[in-house]
Structures are given as structure tokens and as C-alpha cells.
Design a protein around this motif. Structure first.
Motif, PDB file in Angstrom:
ATOM      1  N   ILE A 231      18.390  -2.309  16.754  1.00 36.08           N
ATOM      2  CA  ILE A 231      18.007  -2.746  18.101  1.00 36.08           C
ATOM      3  C   ILE A 231      17.148  -3.988  17.972  1.00 36.08           C
ATOM      4  O   ILE A 231      15.928  -3.928  17.832  1.00 36.08           O
ATOM      5  N   GLY A 232      17.799  -5.127  17.913  1.00 32.59           N
ATOM      6  CA  GLY A 232      17.096  -6.412  17.971  1.00 32.59           C
ATOM      7  C   GLY A 232      17.318  -6.955  19.366  1.00 32.59           C
ATOM      8  O   GLY A 232      17.479  -6.178  20.315  1.00 32.59           O
ATOM      9  N   THR A 233      17.335  -8.270  19.514  1.00 29.59           N
ATOM     10  CA  THR A 233      17.652  -8.853  20.812  1.00 29.59           C
ATOM     11  C   THR A 233      19.016  -8.327  21.242  1.00 29.59           C
ATOM     12  O   THR A 233      19.189  -7.787  22.331  1.00 29.59           O
TER      13      THR A 233
ATOM     14  N   LEU B  22      15.383  -4.485  27.421  1.00 25.98           N
ATOM     15  CA  LEU B  22      14.005  -4.002  27.585  1.00 25.98           C
ATOM     16  C   LEU B  22      13.044  -5.171  27.792  1.00 25.98           C
ATOM     17  O   LEU B  22      12.159  -5.130  28.661  1.00 25.98           O
ATOM     18  N   SER B  23      13.224  -6.227  27.012  1.00 22.72           N
ATOM     19  CA  SER B  23      12.352  -7.408  27.147  1.00 22.72           C
ATOM     20  C   SER B  23      12.509  -8.026  28.533  1.00 22.72           C
ATOM     21  O   SER B  23      11.535  -8.433  29.159  1.00 22.72           O
TER      22      SER B  23
ATOM     23  N   LYS C 225      10.389   0.256  16.112  1.00 20.72           N
ATOM     24  CA  LYS C 225       8.916   0.378  16.097  1.00 20.72           C
ATOM     25  C   LYS C 225       8.452   1.548  16.956  1.00 20.72           C
ATOM     26  O   LYS C 225       7.310   1.970  16.861  1.00 20.72           O
ATOM     27  N   SER C 226       9.324   2.038  17.864  1.00 20.20           N
ATOM     28  CA  SER C 226       8.883   3.064  18.805  1.00 20.20           C
ATOM     29  C   SER C 226       9.355   4.457  18.373  1.00 20.20           C
ATOM     30  O   SER C 226      10.566   4.737  18.348  1.00 20.20           O
TER      31      SER C 226
ATOM     32  N   GLY D  96      15.282  -3.107  13.290  1.00 18.69           N
ATOM     33  CA  GLY D  96      15.056  -4.018  14.415  1.00 18.69           C
ATOM     34  C   GLY D  96      13.793  -3.641  15.174  1.00 18.69           C
ATOM     35  O   GLY D  96      13.169  -2.593  14.919  1.00 18.69           O
ATOM     36  N   GLY D  97      13.415  -4.470  16.150  1.00 15.75           N
ATOM     37  CA  GLY D  97      12.202  -4.246  16.937  1.00 15.75           C
ATOM     38  C   GLY D  97      12.174  -2.863  17.567  1.00 15.75           C
ATOM     39  O   GLY D  97      11.110  -2.241  17.690  1.00 15.75           O
ATOM     40  N   GLY D  98      13.340  -2.346  17.958  1.00 15.58           N
ATOM     41  CA  GLY D  98      13.419  -1.042  18.617  1.00 15.58           C
ATOM     42  C   GLY D  98      12.960   0.100  17.725  1.00 15.58           C
ATOM     43  O   GLY D  98      12.518   1.150  18.218  1.00 15.58           O
TER      44      GLY D  98
ATOM     45  N   TRP E  63      11.611   6.041  20.988  1.00 13.75           N
ATOM     46  CA  TRP E  63      12.976   5.491  21.004  1.00 13.75           C
ATOM     47  C   TRP E  63      13.781   6.021  19.819  1.00 13.75           C
ATOM     48  O   TRP E  63      14.979   6.289  19.923  1.00 13.75           O
TER      49      TRP E  63
ATOM     50  N   GLY F 283      17.730  -4.846  22.736  1.00 10.03           N
ATOM     51  CA  GLY F 283      16.303  -5.110  22.959  1.00 10.03           C
ATOM     52  C   GLY F 283      16.087  -6.088  24.097  1.00 10.03           C
ATOM     53  O   GLY F 283      15.075  -6.034  24.805  1.00 10.03           O
ATOM     54  N   TYR F 284      17.054  -6.967  24.283  1.00 10.15           N
ATOM     55  CA  TYR F 284      16.921  -7.956  25.366  1.00 10.15           C
ATOM     56  C   TYR F 284      16.825  -7.278  26.742  1.00 10.15           C
ATOM     57  O   TYR F 284      16.092  -7.745  27.619  1.00 10.15           O
TER      58      TYR F 284
ATOM     59  N   PHE G  69       3.346  -4.356  25.048  1.00 12.98           N
ATOM     60  CA  PHE G  69       4.731  -3.895  24.851  1.00 12.98           C
ATOM     61  C   PHE G  69       4.778  -2.420  24.409  1.00 12.98           C
ATOM     62  O   PHE G  69       5.558  -1.620  24.934  1.00 12.98           O
ATOM     63  N   THR G  70       3.926  -2.088  23.467  1.00  9.93           N
ATOM     64  CA  THR G  70       3.957  -0.719  22.923  1.00  9.93           C
ATOM     65  C   THR G  70       3.596   0.302  23.999  1.00  9.93           C
ATOM     66  O   THR G  70       4.263   1.346  24.136  1.00  9.93           O
TER      67      THR G  70
HETATM   68  N1  ADP Z   1       6.617  -2.158  20.167  1.00 10.50           N
HETATM   69  C1  ADP Z   1       7.929  -2.123  20.423  1.00 10.50           C
HETATM   70  N2  ADP Z   1       8.545  -0.942  20.650  1.00 10.50           N
HETATM   71  C2  ADP Z   1       9.874  -0.898  20.915  1.00 10.50           C
HETATM   72  N3  ADP Z   1      10.649  -1.979  20.984  1.00 10.50           N
HETATM   73  C3  ADP Z   1      10.092  -3.170  20.764  1.00 10.50           C
HETATM   74  C4  ADP Z   1       8.712  -3.313  20.466  1.00 10.50           C
HETATM   75  N4  ADP Z   1       8.461  -4.630  20.296  1.00 10.50           N
HETATM   76  C5  ADP Z   1       9.665  -5.274  20.478  1.00 10.50           C
HETATM   77  N5  ADP Z   1      10.625  -4.397  20.758  1.00 10.50           N
HETATM   78  C6  ADP Z   1      12.051  -4.686  21.036  1.00 10.50           C
HETATM   79  O1  ADP Z   1      12.570  -5.359  19.905  1.00 10.50           O
HETATM   80  C7  ADP Z   1      13.365  -6.466  20.325  1.00 10.50           C
HETATM   81  C8  ADP Z   1      13.266  -7.572  19.277  1.00 10.50           C
HETATM   82  O2  ADP Z   1      13.680  -7.073  18.049  1.00 10.50           O
HETATM   83  P1  ADP Z   1      13.832  -8.026  16.753  1.00 10.50           P
HETATM   84  O3  ADP Z   1      14.468  -7.191  15.700  1.00 10.50           O
HETATM   85  O4  ADP Z   1      12.532  -8.671  16.479  1.00 10.50           O
HETATM   86  O5  ADP Z   1      14.865  -9.063  17.385  1.00 10.50           O
HETATM   87  P2  ADP Z   1      15.625 -10.382  16.898  1.00 10.50           P
HETATM   88  O6  ADP Z   1      15.255 -10.616  15.462  1.00 10.50           O
HETATM   89  O7  ADP Z   1      17.063 -10.044  17.124  1.00 10.50           O
HETATM   90  O8  ADP Z   1      15.161 -11.415  17.856  1.00 10.50           O
HETATM   91  C9  ADP Z   1      12.805  -6.886  21.650  1.00 10.50           C
HETATM   92  O9  ADP Z   1      13.823  -7.408  22.484  1.00 10.50           O
HETATM   93  C10 ADP Z   1      12.200  -5.602  22.227  1.00 10.50           C
HETATM   94  O10 ADP Z   1      13.052  -5.004  23.156  1.00 10.50           O
END
Ligand code: ADP
Ligand code: 5SP
Length: 502
Positions: free
Chosen positions: A260-262, A305-306, A406-407, A402-404, A410, A302-303, A318-319
Motif C-alpha cells: 500500500i503505497g500511493t 486515504l491521503s 505502518k498502521s 508500503g506506507g499502509g 490496517w 494509499g492515495y 496522519f497516524t
Molecule cells: N501512519 C500511517 N498509517 C497508515 N498509512 C499511512 C501512514 N502514513 C502514510 N500512509 C499511507 O502511505 C501512503 C504512502 O506510502 P509510500 O509507500 O510512502 O508511497 P510511495 O512510495 O508510493 O509514494 C500514503 O498515501 C498514505 O495513505
């Protein structure tokens, strides 16, 4: 034996170069950003020279700022943004800016390919001829820029061009070659049928190498430019998703990646090329010799959610914002979100579909909406899991990156919706880690990528599915699956009311 390997992650917004030691520890990391050239809507280009200078600046900084001794850098390899077309003349000079993976100008060429070859194309390449892939871009240049086409003698992909500038040798590795959709995947060779049908000389296709193959040493000219020594060995490298899979340890048939990235990616290790997803999922060569992976892309993971946070809770942390979804329930109190807010790639290749909230009720709170967004993204991944199940795919472990990832909430939602164990990584470094692992294996530090993963990749906490939640999500997903069909025509009708895209 040298102390370090470099993993060059040539991305779309930046290049990141990581130096790793024999234990897989990152000892230093440098990055350099570059721009996109967007001349008109749907056009996305970059100058290959920017990739070369960005990579070189990062390497120079590793040596000068981080004090890495050049003679201790034994080898390097790459993870590359996929599909971007780099056209070279007879002297291997770049003929025009690279047309990137996210450039969508080539719809007429996609239609031409579909009309001429139909299902046969998918059977050969295991992919659809999408605008994002290299072949449609080649045909666009052929049809729209005949003067440039007349001079074109070779094509390569982004990281292949950087490798060429380092070593003087032109090559493409199999994992990236599948993304050109000019490769006959089962035969492992450039497709004569496709080249002949579209009048592309076979001589334009570069020699194929494996990801872990030695591609040359650093030339004296590049050594002078970068500060590296001419003893540094350069290895093939891989497409960013293949390298990402290596860095996440997706190297066995029982494993699936959920990123779960962008955007979002569901990627499955494939032991052989027998399975045919008929182009609904992408099918690519892996960085492991003679192995494959399939993947589906959710464009706005992730986009989604952002976007929701930026629009409705811009000031919040964000968290905390994500954690607020715990106040809602499994199924978000009857609220359903589909994440098609920029169109979709898989399982529906549909540029016009748009997202929806269904079941909005006067009692819903903002936290229900957050929960619905988290769940909707994972439901879209579940659609891709269903394709695997329909094709007899057998796997028990999902690695979430990916960013997702981190939760914790999730991650648990993923386990419950996938009905599978979900694990995160302890030290997630993305595709750059995979690139370094390819160099380490190419150098013989390890016998295989799988062997290297035992030292370099460390899994973190495992999330087990909760049977009660699994049952509820099964029912909710069945409802989710109906939304695409029911909103397709409505999305088309709303097209005229949308703002012009930038
Ligand atoms: N603390 C968090 N908890 C859950 N999701 C998060 C958190 N911080 C960022 N994200 C999600 O992670 C996504 C970015 O992930 P990342 O792997 O850094 O993306 P990329 O490298 O594709 O730009 C964001 O769009 C957001 O939805
Ligand atoms: O098009 C694809 C895969 O088919 C993308 O995964 C690009 O390869 C993405 O590059 P980055 O966003 O990671 O730079």
C-alpha cells in the motif's frame, strides 16, 4: 572481498542509492530528485541524462560525504521504474526524452495492437497492450515522429540506460523485458511475431540478460565521473516491482506481496509460466532466473486515504487520523468505499470509472468514512486475491509493505479481509534493498537470492485473521463486488462534468 554493495533504486521522482554491508545493514544512503516533463495532459517524460547525473551525484555523495571508500564498493545493481521508452541512435545517443510508464498518450496504438493481434498478443506476452507499456510508446513514436524513428537503432528501459552509461554495454534483464510486452514470455525471447506485425526491426531489441548476471565493470570514463573504481562490478538488476519483491522476501511459491503505497500492488511469486491470467493481471519475469511473478495494480490505494485526509482533515496527524477508524466497526457501520478515484488498472482496466461511498447514513461519523476507505482499498486487493483463487493459486503468507503497513489496524484489516496471515517487515527499504541483494548474489556473496534473503530480509509481527471478522468481511466483499458494474455507466455520464485533468 569488498565490504559493500550499492542498490540503485531509479524511481520516477528520485533516485535513491543505498550502500549495504555483508550482513544486509544499510551503512549509508543518498538520493537525488529529478523532474517530470508534462507538456500536455497525459504526457509524462524524463531526460535520461537526469537519471545518469542524479545517480552519479548520489554515488559521489556516498564517497565524499559518507566517506565510503570507493575500492570497498565491490558491486552494484539496479531497481528501475518500469516500461519507460529510451530510444537510441546508431551511436547509442538518446534521440528524445523518455516516454514514461505513466504516460497515457498511446491509446490509438493500444487499439491498433488489440485489433491486429487480439488474444494472440496476450498469449505471447501474458499482458494486455496497455498505454503504460513500452510497445505502445514505440508505435506512437513510429507513427508520430517519423524523423526520430528513422534514426532509432535500439530501445532500452530507464535503468538499462544508466547501466549502459556505467559499463558501455547495452542489455536488458528479463524482468524488465516482460514489461515492454515485446517478449515471448514462455519462450524467454523477443517475439518475432510481434516485431514483424508492427514492423519493428528485431535488431532494435537489446541482448537479454538475467538480473544477477554480470553486465560489465565501471568504465574509466564513468569511474572518473563518479569516483568509483574500474574494479566495481555491475549486475543486471530488475524492474522495480521484481526488486521490491526480492527486498520483501517474495521468493517462494507460498508468498504474496501486498503493497500500500500511493498506488497499491498485489504481487504473487509464480513458479512457472503455465498459469495464464489473460492479461487481467500483469505477468512478468522475476529477478530469480526462470521464475515469474504476477501482479495487479490498484491505482489509488494509499492515495485514496491521503486524498480523503487532505480534503477532510488537513490539520490532523496522519497516524491519529488512521487510528480513529478503530472507533467504527467491521464494515464501517454499513458504509462502503470503492477506490477508483483516478480510474483503475486491475481487475478493471478502466480509465473512466470513479470512486464512490455507498450507504451513507445520517448517523455516520467521520471515523466511519476513514474505516470505509481503509476497507475499500483492501477489498480492491481482495478482488485480485479472488483471481488467484479462481486460478488455483495456493499461498499462506502475505507480506505487507508500503506506507499502509505502518498502521497495525490496517494490517489487521488486511488479515481479516484476505483471510490469511499478514506479516510486515522489520526494516523495510523497498526496491533498493532488492537491488543490493541482486548485486550481493551476483558477486557470489550468496548462492541465490533466496539465500541472501535469509541474511538481508527480516519479518516483523504477524497478524492472524479473526474468524468472526473474516465472516463479516466475506459478506461485505460480495456487496463491494457489485459496485463496479453498477457505477460504470454513471461514471461515464459524469465524465463531462469533471475538471480538465492537469
Ligand atoms: N501512519 C500511517 N498509517 C497508515 N498509512 C499511512 C501512514 N502514513 C502514510 N500512509 C499511507 O502511505 C501512503 C504512502 O506510502 P509510500 O509507500 O510512502 O508511497 P510511495 O512510495 O508510493 O509514494 C500514503 O498515501 C498514505 O495513505
Ligand atoms: O508501471 C508500473 C508497474 O507496471 C509502476 O510500478 C512503475 O514501475 C512505478 O515506478 P515508481 O512509482 O516506483 O517510480
Amino acid at each position: 572481498m569488498g565490504k559493500y554493495v550499492l542498490g540503485v533504486d531509479l524511481g520516477t521522482s528520485a533516485v535513491k542509492v543505498s550502500a549495504l554491508d555483508h550482513s544486509g545493514q544499510i551503512v549509508a544512503q543518498e538520493s537525488f530528485d529529478y523532474d517530470l516533463i508534462q507538456k500536455q495532459p497525459g504526457y509524462n517524460e524524463q531526460n535520461p541524462e537526469d537519471w545518469v547525473s542524479g545517480t552519479t551525484v548520489a554515488i559521489v555523495r556516498l564517497i565524499l560525504t559518507d566517506h565510503l571508500a570507493a575500492e570497498e564498493i565491490e558491486g552494484l545493481s539496479f531497481s528501475g521504474q518500469m516500461h519507460g521508452l529510451v530510444l537510441l541512435d546508431e551511436n547509442k545517443k538518446v534521440l528524445r526524452p523518455s516516454i514514461l510508464w505513466n504516460d497515457t498518450r498511446s491509446t490509438p496504438q493500444r487499439e491498433e495492437i488489440e485489433a491486429k493481434l487480439g488474444d494472440e498478443f496476450v498469449d505471447i506476452t501474458r499482458n494486455q497492450p496497455l498505454e503504460g507499456f513500452t510497445l505502445t510508446k514505440l508505435l506512437w513514436v513510429k507513427e508520430n515522429e517519423p524523423d526520430i524513428w528513422a534514426k532509432a537503432k535500439y530501445f532500452v528501459l530507464p535503468k538499462d540506460y544508466v547501466r549502459y552509461r556505467m559499463t558501455g554495454n547495452l542489455a536488458m534483464d528479463y524482468s524488465d523485458a516482460t514489461g515492454t510486452v515485446l517478449l515471448d514470455v514462455a519462450k524467454g525471447e523477443w517475439s518475432k511475431k510481434i516485431c514483424d506485425t508492427f514492423d519493428i526491426p528485431m535488431s532494435m531489441c537489446p541482448p537479454l540478460i538475467k538480473s544477477v548476471d554480470f553486465a560489465g565493470t565501471v568504465t574509466p570514463a564513468y569511474a572518473e565521473f563518479s569516483g568509483l573504481t574500474t574494479a566495481t562490478k555491475v549486475f543486471g538488476g530488475a524492474a522495480d516491482n521484481a526488486a521490491g519483491a526480492v527486498g520483501a522476501g517474495i521468493l517462494h511459491p507460498n508468498m504474496v506481496l501486498s503493497s500500500i503505497g500511493t498506488s497499491g500492488v498485489v504481487l504473487k511469486y509464480e513458479d512457472n509460466a503455465d498459469v495464464n491470467y489473460h492479461g487481467v493481471l500483469q505477468f512478468e519475469d522475476h529477478a530469480i532466473p526462470d521464475k515469474y511473478y504476477s501482479m495487479g495494480v490498484t491505482l489509488a490505494a494509499g492515495y485514496s486515504l491521503s486524498w480523503f485526509k487532505k480534503t477532510f482533515a488537513p490539520a490532523e496527524d496522519f497516524t491519529d487520523f488512521v487510528a480513529s477508524a478503530a472507533k467504527s466497526t467491521v464494515g464501517a457501520n454499513g458504509l462502503l468505499y470503492t477506490p477508483y478515484i483516478v480510474g483503475e488498472r486491475a481487475p478493471y482496466a478502466d480509465a473512466n470509472i470513479r470512486g464512490s461511498f455507498t450507504g451513507v447514513d445520517g448517523t455516520h461519523q467521520r471515523y466511519d468514512f476513514v474505516r470505509a476507505v481503509l476497507e475499500g482499498i483492501v477489498f480492491s486487493f481482495r478482488d485480485l486475491f479472488d483471481i488467484y483463487e479462481e486460478n488455483g493459486g495456493d499461498f499462506d503468507t502475505v507480506v505487507s509493505i508500503g506506507g499502509g503497513a505502518k498502521s497495525p489496524l490496517w494490517l489487521q484489516i488486511q488479515a481479516d479481509i484476505f483471510n490469511r496471515k499478514v506479516v510486515s517487515l522489520k526494516n523495510e527499504q523497498g526496491p533498493g534493498m532488492g537491488a543490493a541483494m541482486i548485486a550481493a548474489t551476483g558477486l557470489g556473496w550468496f548462492d541465490s537470492l533466496q539465500d541472501c534473503a535469509q541474511t538481508f530480509v527480516h519479518f516483523g509481527k504477524a497478524y492472524e485473521p479473526n474468524p468472526e471478522n473474516v465472516k463479516k468481511y466475506e459478506k461485505m466483499h460480495a456487496i463491494y463486488k457489485q459496485v463496479y458494474k453498477q457505477t460504470k455507466a454513471i461514471s461515464e455520464q459524469l465524465l463531462d462534468y469533471r475538471k480538465e485533468e492537469l
